[in-house]
Design an enzyme around this catalytic site. Sequence first.
Site, PDB file in Angstrom:
ATOM      1  CG  HIS A   1      -2.246  -0.612   0.981  1.00 20.13           C
ATOM      2  ND1 HIS A   1      -3.133  -0.151   0.047  1.00 20.13           N
ATOM      3  CD2 HIS A   1      -2.831  -1.686   1.549  1.00 20.13           C
ATOM      4  CE1 HIS A   1      -4.218  -0.918   0.050  1.00 20.13           C
ATOM      5  NE2 HIS A   1      -4.060  -1.865   0.941  1.00 20.13           N
TER       6      HIS A   1
ATOM      7  CG  HIS B   1     -36.150  20.672  33.609  1.00 20.92           C
ATOM      8  ND1 HIS B   1     -35.622  21.905  33.387  1.00 20.92           N
ATOM      9  CD2 HIS B   1     -35.555  19.843  32.705  1.00 20.92           C
ATOM     10  CE1 HIS B   1     -34.731  21.843  32.404  1.00 20.92           C
ATOM     11  NE2 HIS B   1     -34.667  20.590  31.978  1.00 20.92           N
TER      12      HIS B   1
END
Lengths: 428, 428
Positions: free
Chosen positions: A261, A418
């Site tokens: 490679h 919340h």
Amino acid sequence: METFNYSDLSKTDIARLVQRNVDPANEIRALVEDVIAHVKQHGDRALYDYTHKFDKVELTRLYLDKAELEEIASAVSEDQQEALQTAYANIYKFHKAQLKTEDKVETMPGVTCWRELRAIEKVGLYIPGGTAVLPSTFLMLGIPARIAGCSEIVVCSPPQKNGKVNAFIAYVALMLGVNRVYLVGGSQAIAAMAYGTETISRVDKIFGPGNQFVTKAKTIIQSTTSTAIDMPAGPSEVLVIADKTANPAYVAADLLAQAEHGIDSQSVLVCTSQEIADKTLGEVTKQLIVLPRAEIAKQALDNSYIIITGDLNEAMDFSNQYAPEHLILATESWKEITGKIINAGSVFLGNLTPESAGDYASGTNHTLPTSSYARAYSGVSVDSFVKKITFQYLTEEGIQNIGPSVEILAEMEGLHAHKNAVSVRMNK
Amino acid sequence: METFNYSDLSKTDIARLVQRNVDPANEIRALVEDVIAHVKQHGDRALYDYTHKFDKVELTRLYLDKAELEEIASAVSEDQQEALQTAYANIYKFHKAQLKTEDKVETMPGVTCWRELRAIEKVGLYIPGGTAVLPSTFLMLGIPARIAGCSEIVVCSPPQKNGKVNAFIAYVALMLGVNRVYLVGGSQAIAAMAYGTETISRVDKIFGPGNQFVTKAKTIIQSTTSTAIDMPAGPSEVLVIADKTANPAYVAADLLAQAEHGIDSQSVLVCTSQEIADKTLGEVTKQLIVLPRAEIAKQALDNSYIIITGDLNEAMDFSNQYAPEHLILATESWKEITGKIINAGSVFLGNLTPESAGDYASGTNHTLPTSSYARAYSGVSVDSFVKKITFQYLTEEGIQNIGPSVEILAEMEGLHAHKNAVSVRMNK
């Protein structure tokens, strides 16, 4: 290839052996940042200029259209078409199986949660060109993108000297239904896909390998824009575990396949005796002679090494520390050790499964984590081209069931709005 | 909250409205890089020094052990314990269902491919402390880590003024079987987990929210080491789509729940009439007065806006361009539009499903992509704590079937050693 006995190695020795250069190209950062800034500011104009400067090609248009791709692709022979179609079919089949719907989960009465897949809308594929023409990479990225259902696939590939792409790239584009290929390469292609230009669309995620400039550009883009990337990339690598049931000629062929490679590739052999190492090295020498890329492979092997372990368990122990991109189990006893694999990109089992089968056509993806990234990253799959969005639905019963817990938890965190969002719904 | 008519907006207007500050803290890069370099070089010593400097705490040991955590956790009331256990059970149930084995795929006769999950071995969880104590975040990260089977879970949380962690954090640690919590916060905690120190293990992936220093450190770590991160993070946000079937009081409560997080939070309302907008704003004003964090919420709402669209489809169209972290479909017609969702982190369906249910206890994860990252990223799940490794196995028949195609493809790419790795096995 230098040889080490595993039992002689200290923790520090092992740490040194498994170390790869994670960020080899930091000195090119300024250069790449400059290219990105130019493309962001000047768009297409910058792309024409960089293509002239870096690729030595004077483009009159930034892309090839369908008719041009068809003309170029006509040079692909029948044998080659068949081979590409076999690869396509296998890759498609394996990746198609990854696309799954998930069941809904009722976590408590009246509270139902689930996940749904949605394709990433716009993806960019970078396909290297120039000396390394990789139609296989185009298949590996394009097929899962199509299976996921991405609505826009932008493909960039640097032009060859004739101002076109290679015939195989054109052929694969048409296989994938990609009717336009942008003739842009390097870090300028990454910048174009991250910011968009007059001609090239901004994408949500960029995929594909490339040289150090491409890799650096992807890293910069990931940390400075909302465009994601597939994964960090480094040189390719293989680790082969072999015992006396391995075939040294096959092992040698696999080490050489990785080594050809590039000179920075690494081929590591972990085997259970000096004899296996010697026989394999003998085969390497024999096979190396006839290779067209022998010079590259030879240099890569000089950066590689052999570890002799007491048994397969020790071999796997080293492999997990190395976390190889490709792991080949060249042993008839592979079934006994696959369960021990912790870190690897893709695994090739037994003596008849070469890495190159997976590189091209077995069906698995060859875009894999290198440089020990396999400790935390997976290779590319259909998952890489989708988001999993969570959904939840509460009934009247559900809000009454879950409400009191949410109220207490919100209060614990000091978030009273919340809490109130639940309370108003409970007390209606 | 400024109001816009969707039909009046140009593409540029929309691009401006959906724009969030992706990299707000680039000016702190040098500072954070300095902290990281110090921790890398001086290890524990640097952590003691920074904790003294930034947290004003003089530690004698960098962590709390099990006995200390148990003592601290004893302050958690029975109600609170039950609420945490409910959240734990729901989150566990939903995330457990995400852990699936996959079938093997025979892509051609004799060629079998599959994926196997492997837990990421060492993970680091950053749990914010100081003013924002978030036991819910600890549950959201710790539960999937446990389900995935991560063998080492390193938890860092900045010490409070008394040199300890909050009781809820201690309690959750023990729920999760985490018997040690490191008293380290900020970018120094991220550096410690990425590089390791004498006391703290290097981890493979770091999870968790934090202030801009923590976020910047995670970004730097991701691009300079092989340690991965969960995802980039920005301020929290919600987009609520509402039509005339919505309840303005509920919508207002949801907008406020998001707004109380911080002054940089964003609450976007996309609704199908001015009347809904007006009624919702009326409710916002009413509910805001009684909130302890009213001042923060008010400033956040000043950074927020309302879009009036012609119908739900247009609303969804805007939402997909915004790509919200939280998407609430405050309409009885939610079933008709969920299929049109392309980009969102987590979705809350109908009038009885507040975001805060998902923040704490519905079962879904609350670690979600912000700042339009939902275009390409998913929220945290069990997937985030595992790798999917590909495997392939070729039989004698398999290599003969696939071999010729691989030979041709390797030759097309000029990689003859790749070809040979197949040829030697075919011609044995």
